[in-house]
Design a protein around this motif. Sequence first.
Motif, PDB file in Angstrom:
ATOM      1  N   LEU A  64      42.591  45.070  37.648  1.00 13.94           N
ATOM      2  CA  LEU A  64      42.556  44.529  36.298  1.00 13.94           C
ATOM      3  C   LEU A  64      41.181  44.500  35.626  1.00 13.94           C
ATOM      4  O   LEU A  64      40.972  44.849  34.519  1.00 13.94           O
ATOM      5  CB  LEU A  64      43.208  43.160  36.262  1.00 13.94           C
ATOM      6  CG  LEU A  64      43.298  42.307  34.724  1.00 13.94           C
ATOM      7  CD1 LEU A  64      43.999  43.299  33.889  1.00 13.94           C
ATOM      8  CD2 LEU A  64      43.662  40.965  35.142  1.00 13.94           C
ATOM      9  N   ASP A  65      40.235  44.358  36.545  1.00 16.16           N
ATOM     10  CA  ASP A  65      38.927  44.652  35.926  1.00 16.16           C
ATOM     11  C   ASP A  65      38.419  45.829  35.429  1.00 16.16           C
ATOM     12  O   ASP A  65      37.461  45.979  34.473  1.00 16.16           O
ATOM     13  CB  ASP A  65      37.884  44.046  37.042  1.00 16.16           C
ATOM     14  CG  ASP A  65      38.018  42.652  37.650  1.00 16.16           C
ATOM     15  OD1 ASP A  65      38.306  41.724  36.842  1.00 16.16           O
ATOM     16  OD2 ASP A  65      37.363  42.413  38.698  1.00 16.16           O
ATOM     17  N   GLN A  66      39.222  46.935  35.576  1.00 21.27           N
ATOM     18  CA  GLN A  66      39.003  47.969  35.086  1.00 21.27           C
ATOM     19  C   GLN A  66      39.865  48.251  34.104  1.00 21.27           C
ATOM     20  O   GLN A  66      39.907  49.584  33.534  1.00 21.27           O
ATOM     21  CB  GLN A  66      39.468  49.346  36.228  1.00 21.27           C
ATOM     22  CG  GLN A  66      38.415  49.041  37.574  1.00 21.27           C
ATOM     23  CD  GLN A  66      36.897  49.304  36.973  1.00 21.27           C
ATOM     24  OE1 GLN A  66      36.546  50.322  36.601  1.00 21.27           O
ATOM     25  NE2 GLN A  66      36.084  48.130  37.604  1.00 21.27           N
ATOM     26  N   PHE A  67      40.475  47.446  33.438  1.00 23.92           N
ATOM     27  CA  PHE A  67      41.499  47.564  32.509  1.00 23.92           C
ATOM     28  C   PHE A  67      40.891  48.326  31.263  1.00 23.92           C
ATOM     29  O   PHE A  67      41.495  49.511  30.885  1.00 23.92           O
ATOM     30  CB  PHE A  67      41.907  46.465  31.734  1.00 23.92           C
ATOM     31  CG  PHE A  67      42.992  46.551  30.955  1.00 23.92           C
ATOM     32  CD1 PHE A  67      44.326  46.970  31.205  1.00 23.92           C
ATOM     33  CD2 PHE A  67      42.756  46.399  29.295  1.00 23.92           C
ATOM     34  CE1 PHE A  67      45.498  47.171  30.076  1.00 23.92           C
ATOM     35  CE2 PHE A  67      43.492  46.441  28.318  1.00 23.92           C
ATOM     36  CZ  PHE A  67      44.860  46.715  28.734  1.00 23.92           C
ATOM     37  N   ASP A 122      53.602  38.813  45.683  1.00 23.49           N
ATOM     38  CA  ASP A 122      52.913  39.851  46.923  1.00 23.49           C
ATOM     39  C   ASP A 122      51.410  39.747  46.234  1.00 23.49           C
ATOM     40  O   ASP A 122      51.222  40.727  45.540  1.00 23.49           O
ATOM     41  CB  ASP A 122      53.763  40.897  46.838  1.00 23.49           C
ATOM     42  CG  ASP A 122      53.110  41.667  47.901  1.00 23.49           C
ATOM     43  OD1 ASP A 122      52.091  41.466  48.712  1.00 23.49           O
ATOM     44  OD2 ASP A 122      53.313  42.996  48.186  1.00 23.49           O
ATOM     45  N   ASP A 123      50.673  39.198  46.972  1.00 25.44           N
ATOM     46  CA  ASP A 123      49.151  39.391  46.625  1.00 25.44           C
ATOM     47  C   ASP A 123      48.328  39.816  47.860  1.00 25.44           C
ATOM     48  O   ASP A 123      47.243  39.717  48.078  1.00 25.44           O
ATOM     49  CB  ASP A 123      48.386  37.912  46.347  1.00 25.44           C
ATOM     50  CG  ASP A 123      48.948  37.286  45.362  1.00 25.44           C
ATOM     51  OD1 ASP A 123      49.257  37.886  44.335  1.00 25.44           O
ATOM     52  OD2 ASP A 123      49.203  35.862  45.297  1.00 25.44           O
ATOM     53  N   SER A 124      49.292  40.968  48.391  1.00 28.68           N
ATOM     54  CA  SER A 124      48.482  41.770  49.698  1.00 28.68           C
ATOM     55  C   SER A 124      47.148  42.398  49.171  1.00 28.68           C
ATOM     56  O   SER A 124      46.484  42.777  49.906  1.00 28.68           O
ATOM     57  CB  SER A 124      49.724  42.360  50.321  1.00 28.68           C
ATOM     58  OG  SER A 124      50.211  43.344  49.247  1.00 28.68           O
ATOM     59  N   GLU A 125      47.451  42.903  47.907  1.00 30.41           N
ATOM     60  CA  GLU A 125      46.246  43.746  47.379  1.00 30.41           C
ATOM     61  C   GLU A 125      45.049  42.925  46.741  1.00 30.41           C
ATOM     62  O   GLU A 125      44.208  43.398  46.353  1.00 30.41           O
ATOM     63  CB  GLU A 125      46.832  44.621  46.383  1.00 30.41           C
ATOM     64  CG  GLU A 125      47.584  45.602  46.772  1.00 30.41           C
ATOM     65  CD  GLU A 125      47.887  46.753  45.973  1.00 30.41           C
ATOM     66  OE1 GLU A 125      47.108  47.154  44.940  1.00 30.41           O
ATOM     67  OE2 GLU A 125      49.244  47.134  45.813  1.00 30.41           O
ATOM     68  N   GLY A 126      45.109  41.605  47.069  1.00 37.65           N
ATOM     69  CA  GLY A 126      44.136  40.770  46.511  1.00 37.65           C
ATOM     70  C   GLY A 126      44.619  39.821  45.081  1.00 37.65           C
ATOM     71  O   GLY A 126      45.188  40.570  44.453  1.00 37.65           O
ATOM     72  N   PRO A 127      44.424  38.629  45.302  1.00 39.50           N
ATOM     73  CA  PRO A 127      44.965  37.821  44.149  1.00 39.50           C
ATOM     74  C   PRO A 127      44.150  38.008  42.862  1.00 39.50           C
ATOM     75  O   PRO A 127      43.272  38.228  42.709  1.00 39.50           O
ATOM     76  CB  PRO A 127      44.553  36.428  44.802  1.00 39.50           C
ATOM     77  CG  PRO A 127      43.505  36.395  45.384  1.00 39.50           C
ATOM     78  CD  PRO A 127      43.586  37.718  46.320  1.00 39.50           C
ATOM     79  N   MET A 128      45.056  38.057  41.890  1.00 36.65           N
ATOM     80  CA  MET A 128      44.852  38.149  40.527  1.00 36.65           C
ATOM     81  C   MET A 128      44.506  36.677  39.727  1.00 36.65           C
ATOM     82  O   MET A 128      45.406  35.963  39.941  1.00 36.65           O
ATOM     83  CB  MET A 128      45.737  38.967  39.770  1.00 36.65           C
ATOM     84  CG  MET A 128      45.405  39.363  38.217  1.00 36.65           C
ATOM     85  SD  MET A 128      46.662  40.257  37.274  1.00 36.65           S
ATOM     86  CE  MET A 128      46.242  42.035  38.339  1.00 36.65           C
ATOM     87  N   THR A 129      43.271  36.560  39.486  1.00 41.29           N
ATOM     88  CA  THR A 129      42.857  35.075  39.209  1.00 41.29           C
ATOM     89  C   THR A 129      42.293  34.964  37.611  1.00 41.29           C
ATOM     90  O   THR A 129      42.117  33.797  37.151  1.00 41.29           O
ATOM     91  CB  THR A 129      41.921  34.276  40.066  1.00 41.29           C
ATOM     92  OG1 THR A 129      40.830  35.391  40.172  1.00 41.29           O
ATOM     93  CG2 THR A 129      42.646  34.170  41.548  1.00 41.29           C
ATOM     94  N   ASP A 130      42.170  36.069  37.219  1.00 43.48           N
ATOM     95  CA  ASP A 130      41.181  36.370  36.000  1.00 43.48           C
ATOM     96  C   ASP A 130      41.813  37.004  34.764  1.00 43.48           C
ATOM     97  O   ASP A 130      41.722  38.427  35.229  1.00 43.48           O
ATOM     98  CB  ASP A 130      39.980  36.372  36.019  1.00 43.48           C
ATOM     99  CG  ASP A 130      39.038  36.576  34.829  1.00 43.48           C
ATOM    100  OD1 ASP A 130      39.579  36.010  33.754  1.00 43.48           O
ATOM    101  OD2 ASP A 130      37.878  36.858  34.891  1.00 43.48           O
TER     102      ASP A 130
END
Length: 211
Positions: free
Chosen positions: A11-14, A35-43
């Motif tokens: 998302l940071d690269q959107f 499924d947050d296996s790729e790292g949670p999205m928080t922002d």
Amino acid sequence: PGIVMQSQAELDQFQTLVEPCHSYAGSISLGGYGDDSEGPMTDLSPISSLVHVGGTLGIGASELEALPQMSLHSVGTLYIDTTLRLPSLDGLQSLRELGALKIYYTERLTDLSALANLDPATIETLSVTLLEVSGLKELTGWDAWTGQLGSLYLGFNYNLTDISALSDISSVPGGVTITQNNQLASLHGLQNLVSTGGLSVNNNPALTDCS
């Protein structure tokens, strides 16, 4: 066409991946929907400048605790699923046009008042589904909605006790379904409903007042 981003790093690269834009004609899916296996999205701030999403904006980030102040004016479908920590929709106050609202499987969401600013013409065709929004007790802010609502499904919202915010809705051509809302004791809020494509009220064990 659509964009699927399952991690915060993606998302940071959107803006880099999509190129700077304020409008996207397709659908955007954010998060792993449990499924947050790729790292949670928080922002979600990397998409805060978006004004228009023509398709579905899907938010399924289970660790998300707040929405940023967003510029969104119109969305085809707003789909929020398995956002286990999100307490409100604050940040969406600029939203005026919405085709469908779908909120599924949230635990802490208690405040929907950010949607009070929807245009009356949008509400006339708006399809609303609230399924297992287990923290929700009332339809906060929706008393600003008047006249016609497209369709309404309220199901398995175990702590919902009050739907009186719908008191100024007089027509729901797509039908109304109210089922499995264990604490709902009254249908006060539907007393001015004079026209509907169908009314189904069942399996609400606390319901004693149908007036």
